[in-house]
Enzyme design. Structure first.
Site, PDB file in Angstrom:
ATOM      1  N   THR A  41       0.176 -14.616   1.646  1.00  0.00           N
ATOM      2  CA  THR A  41       0.684 -15.197   2.846  1.00  0.00           C
ATOM      3  C   THR A  41       1.583 -16.689   2.567  1.00  0.00           C
ATOM      4  OG1 THR A  41      -1.514 -14.761   4.032  1.00  0.00           O
ATOM      5  CG2 THR A  41       0.166 -16.139   5.433  1.00  0.00           C
ATOM      6  N   CYS A  67      -9.148   0.788   4.781  1.00  0.00           N
ATOM      7  CA  CYS A  67      -8.569   1.746   5.445  1.00  0.00           C
ATOM      8  C   CYS A  67      -9.171   1.904   6.190  1.00  0.00           C
ATOM      9  CB  CYS A  67      -8.220   2.801   4.350  1.00  0.00           C
ATOM     10  SG  CYS A  67      -6.824   2.371   3.557  1.00  0.00           S
ATOM     11  N   GLY A 102       0.960  -1.348   0.406  1.00  0.00           N
ATOM     12  CA  GLY A 102       0.081   0.158  -0.158  1.00  0.00           C
ATOM     13  C   GLY A 102       0.822   1.185   0.325  1.00  0.00           C
TER      14      GLY A 102
END
Length: 300
Positions: free
Chosen positions: A264, A128, A45
């Protein structure tokens, strides 16, 4: 055998990309992974100013996955443009920039800064917290989803991917809101909110108390949500959530995803993305599938 897929007019050599926040901006894995073999690299991000992130500890293992509360730590758009884009431009892969912000104006500022940069797609992280709305995530209110999508689209020069939060009652409501706002593509799922408590220290495992859960344990939820959204909207979908191997990726594609993000898995196997690419090719050979597009949404 054709593994190419197209997202809003952008052609990827294969449907496999990294998931934001699990691959840095590529440089961390550059010595191990051949980025030329990936359909796209999705960056960590990026905000309009540097974000320090949350206090530590901010990662904890869980059964079948992990929790993270990094807090979107990033160096900001200036460093990103100067350092990360030139690095990624060395490779024959598409560049997808994940954008985060605390207000609509924050997102717009980053999107405008990227308008003349050589990046292919923008992924808008609407998980967010919206500081002007008391901290509720943009992605948890359909009106907010539609409004921020519309505003980002007004300023974006590249196609826009809206990354949906799974922490909602009905994911299709959010997907339809993003579609109504003019989104070009949807990506899902972001992490599920979770918590872990250390019973010996009698305290939270994460300083933030809660964190985003990812990994194999979330995959059935993610596949279900991708399927639901594929039935509800006409936009292409990037599916993610617990993809550890090619079998997992194919499951998402059959559910309706045009492309997939591996997240992940990168932490315990840096070569995971390359293995998924190869595994998809082997699957297509085994079942004599000429074009990957015939698999997209094949399960109804």
């Amino acid at each position: 055998m054709n593994t190419k897929v197209t997202l809003a007019g952008v052609e990827l050599k294969n449907p496999v990309m990294t998931a934001s926040g699990t691959f840095g901006s590529g440089a961390e894995y550059g010595d191990m992974v051949d980025l030329n073999k990936l359909g796209a690299v999705v960056t960590k991000g990026v905000a309009n100013i540097p974000w320090p992130g949350n206090p530590t500890p901010r990662i904890a293992e869980t059964w079948g996955g992990m929790l993270n509360a990094i807090g979107l730590q990033n160096p900001g758009i200036d460093v990103f443009i100067e350092r990360d884009i030139p690095f990624l431009r060395q490779y024959d892969t598409k560049i997808i920039v994940n954008v985060c912000g605390k207000t609509t104006e924050d997102y717009v500022e980053v999107v405008e800064r990227l308008s003349d940069q050589p990046v292919d797609l923008l992924e808008i992280n609407i998980s967010c917290p919206n500081v002007k709305e008391g901290g509720i995530a943009f992605g948890q209110d359909p009106k907010a989803v539609e409004a921020i999508t519309r505003e980002v689209k007004r300023h974006a020069k590249q196609p826009v991917i809206m990354k949906l939060s799974p922490n909602v009652t009905d994911i299709t409501v959010m997907a339809k809101a993003a579609e109504a706002g003019g989104a070009d593509i949807l990506s899902l799922i972001n992490t599920l909110t979770g918590m872990k408590i250390d019973i010996h220290k009698r305290t939270f495992a994460l300083a933030n108390k809660t964190g985003g859960m990812s990994g194999p344990a979330v995959k059935p939820v993610a596949v279900r949500m991708v399927y639901q959204v594929a039935q509800a909207v006409k936009l292409p979908i990037i599916g993610m959530g617990g993809i550890m191997n090619a079998d997992d990726a194919i499951e998402f594609i059959l559910a309706g995803a045009t492309a997939v993000s591996v997240g992940t898995a990168n932490f315990h196997d840096p070569y995971a993305t390359e293995k998924v690419v190869k595994g998809i090719e082997q699957y297509m050979e085994k079942y004599q599938i000429e074009d990957i597009s015939s698999l997209i949404g094949a399960v109804r």
